[in-house]
Design a protein around this motif. Structure first.
Motif, PDB file in Angstrom:
ATOM      1  N   MET A 128       0.822  -1.216   0.000  1.00 29.25           N
ATOM      2  CA  MET A 128       0.000   0.000   0.000  1.00 29.25           C
ATOM      3  C   MET A 128       0.851   1.259   0.000  1.00 29.25           C
ATOM      4  O   MET A 128       0.597   2.190  -0.736  1.00 29.25           O
ATOM      5  N   ARG A 129       1.792   1.312   0.910  1.00 28.37           N
ATOM      6  CA  ARG A 129       2.718   2.430   0.929  1.00 28.37           C
ATOM      7  C   ARG A 129       4.115   1.853   0.943  1.00 28.37           C
ATOM      8  O   ARG A 129       4.733   1.659   1.977  1.00 28.37           O
ATOM      9  N   GLY A 130       4.579   1.514  -0.255  1.00 30.94           N
ATOM     10  CA  GLY A 130       5.906   0.951  -0.383  1.00 30.94           C
ATOM     11  C   GLY A 130       6.897   2.075  -0.607  1.00 30.94           C
ATOM     12  O   GLY A 130       6.530   3.244  -0.742  1.00 30.94           O
ATOM     13  N   ARG A 131       8.173   1.717  -0.611  1.00 32.70           N
ATOM     14  CA  ARG A 131       9.165   2.692  -1.080  1.00 32.70           C
ATOM     15  C   ARG A 131       9.375   2.414  -2.576  1.00 32.70           C
ATOM     16  O   ARG A 131       9.351   3.306  -3.392  1.00 32.70           O
ATOM     17  N   GLU A 191      -6.096   5.623  -1.976  1.00 29.05           N
ATOM     18  CA  GLU A 191      -5.888   6.333  -3.242  1.00 29.05           C
ATOM     19  C   GLU A 191      -5.237   5.384  -4.251  1.00 29.05           C
ATOM     20  O   GLU A 191      -4.088   4.999  -4.099  1.00 29.05           O
ATOM     21  N   VAL A 192      -5.995   5.020  -5.282  1.00 28.54           N
ATOM     22  CA  VAL A 192      -5.455   4.072  -6.269  1.00 28.54           C
ATOM     23  C   VAL A 192      -5.056   4.754  -7.567  1.00 28.54           C
ATOM     24  O   VAL A 192      -4.569   4.103  -8.495  1.00 28.54           O
ATOM     25  N   GLY A 193      -5.252   6.082  -7.641  1.00 33.74           N
ATOM     26  CA  GLY A 193      -4.817   6.786  -8.849  1.00 33.74           C
ATOM     27  C   GLY A 193      -5.022   8.267  -8.684  1.00 33.74           C
ATOM     28  O   GLY A 193      -5.731   8.721  -7.765  1.00 33.74           O
ATOM     29  N   GLN A 194      -4.368   9.022  -9.558  1.00 32.05           N
ATOM     30  CA  GLN A 194      -4.557  10.481  -9.524  1.00 32.05           C
ATOM     31  C   GLN A 194      -4.257  11.046 -10.898  1.00 32.05           C
ATOM     32  O   GLN A 194      -3.322  10.605 -11.577  1.00 32.05           O
ATOM     33  N   ILE A 195      -5.082  12.014 -11.314  1.00 32.12           N
ATOM     34  CA  ILE A 195      -4.851  12.673 -12.601  1.00 32.12           C
ATOM     35  C   ILE A 195      -4.634  14.169 -12.357  1.00 32.12           C
ATOM     36  O   ILE A 195      -5.204  14.748 -11.430  1.00 32.12           O
TER      37      ILE A 195
END
Ligand code: P5A
Length: 445
Positions: free
Chosen positions: A150-153, A283-287
């Motif tokens: 989910m929150r990887g580096r 949050e799976v995406g953002q535009i």
């Protein structure tokens, strides 16, 4: 695939480091193994789902007319100095020096590199519009990597970039991405709601995040519950049609839905009380539309219709491909394990042999395996010499949506059992009918 030949290092114990269910199940089902904080190896089962998700993203990008390409993960710092982000990005950027003492970095995103490619090769407005994308590993040295993928580096991202002559053209690209993302997430069995958000280090004023509602989500969100009634379905879209894309965009973004960064209490309170919702989201995406931010800083201009150079209007568009595995599991599981939606399941159907070594049961499983494979389906056949209970527990944990159970008792009556992982309902069918039914289920996926 036969389980006896597969690498599926299932864990019996719940790993203590995993705080949320998706992380626990991904570790327990042998999908990933942590290599260092926020950095994972993708074992065969996890890798298979990752590729399924990636494939859906590629198919939907192709449908929208976007061009796949691939840029390097290691980039020179020079381009980032041009845009000003080498300093702005701060400690999240992993900085590297090569043997010649040159400043390099592991790409957290690629606006600079794609702008450099664009300015080297595109000179005229006649070559616009242009949208290219890649699916590539990114690195962000997050302060608190957590929750597994989910929150990887290190994480896998689809990042797309549009180049247009005018703001109107670029807004069409924005709408087109929004529409194609709606379709992309629905194919994965997810409802991802576009919400007005903050643009952070990418820049610009127009931006929407796509959020999957889940208690374990890291974002606080506020929305009108009417947005959860909207579904994209299988409507036909002409992605070149400006009005049609704008219409869908309007339909899905007019009702109130915002992340905490852009939340407006007064607007929220104007919604009838029963429809006012506060929740958590992943949050799976953002535009983004950020206009000429990068094209001006990096002198990416084209010759306009009047012969004068103009900076191009740009936007960028991201999907968290590796994060999606976590999001899908958060949205679809029970206390026994994962429940994969048909669109992304690593194998289409499990075959459980209740009595390995029994000639009839073995032969029936083999023939089911062959019949399913011949139809282009991928069964996972548990052919291990194990107790039935253990086989069921593994199948439930790894979450294949359908299971065919084969045992000597049923075979005496000419039947096997077809079970839905989601509902737990079983029906007895002849092996031929079971194959037909599974094939029909996957006809639409
Ligand atoms: C858009 C594409 C960008 O980077 N530049 C190129 C823009 N957007 S973003 O919102 O910052 O990231 C896009 C998506 O990537 C996922 N993501 C992550 N996934 C796992 N671990 C992380 N540390 C991480 N950071 C971002 C999110 O899904 C995000 O929407």
């Amino acid at each position: 695939m036969r389980m006896s030949r597969y690498f599926l290092p299932v864990l019996k114990e719940t790993p203590s480091e995993a705080q949320i269910v998706s992380h626990r199940y991904m570790l327990r089902a042998g999908m990933i193994k942590q290599s260092s904080a926020g950095i994972y190896s993708w074992l065969p089962l996890g890798y298979k789902v990752l590729k399924k998700i990636e494939n859906i993203v590629h198919e939907e990008q192709a449908r929208a007319g976007h061009l796949p390409m691939l840029m390097p993960t290691i980039q020179s710092a020079d381009l980032w100095r041009e845009s000003g982000r080498y300093d702005d990005y701060g400690e999240e950027m992993l900085r590297i020096k090569d043997r010649h003492d040159r400043d390099m970095l592991f790409t957290p995103t690629a606006e600079e590199l794609i702008t450099d490619i664009f300015r080297a090769h595109v000179g005229s407005y006649k070559d616009l519009p242009l949208t290219m994308y890649q699916i590539q590993w990114k690195f962000r040295d997050e302060v608190r990597p957590r929750f597994g993928v989910m929150r990887g580096r290190e994480f896998y991202m689809k990042d797309g970039y549009n180049f247009d002559l005018t703001k109107e053209d670029a807004m069409h690209a924005y709408n087109r991405h929004l529409v194609s993302y709606l379709r992309t997430y629905e194919r994965m069995g997810l409802q991802a709601i576009p919400m007005r958000a903050d643009s952070g280090p990418i820049g610009g004023d127009d931006t929407h995040e796509f959020l999957v509602l889940a208690d374990t989500g890291e974002s606080e969100v506020f929305y009108d519950s009417a947005v959860t009634d909207l579904t994209f379905g299988d409507r036909e879209i002409d992605y070149d049609n400006v009005e049609q894309c704008a219409g869908v965009m309007e339909e899905f973004t007019t009702k109130y839905a915002r992340t905490d960064e852009t939340h407006d209490e007064a607007l929220f309170n104007a919604i009838p009380e029963a429809r006012r919702k506060t929740a958590r989201g992943i949050e799976v995406g953002q535009i983004f539309y950020f206009g000429t931010k990068y094209s001006e800083a990096m002198k990416a201009t084209v010759q306009g219709p009047d012969g004068k150079p103009v900076p191009v209007h740009m936007g960028s568009h991201g999907i968290g491909v590796s994060r999606l595995l976590g999001a899908i599991i958060e949205a679809s599981h029970d206390d026994k394990g994962i429940i994969w939606p048909e669109g992304v399941t690593p194998f289409h159907v499990g075959i459980v042999n209740l009595k390995q070594g029994d000639d009839e049961a073995d032969a029936a499983c083999e023939s089911l395996y062959k019949a399913l494979t011949a139809l282009g389906l991928e069964p996972l056949y548990d052919d291990r010499d194990e107790r039935a209970g253990g086989k069921f527990a593994t199948m439930d944990l790894i979450g294949l949506p359908w299971r065919i159970t084969v045992g000597p008792r049923g075979l005496k009556n000419g039947v096997v059992e077809l079970t839905s992982r989601r509902t737990g309902e079983s029906e007895e069918l002849s092996p031929e009918e079971a194959v037909k039914k599974v094939a029909a289920i996957y006809d639409n996926h």
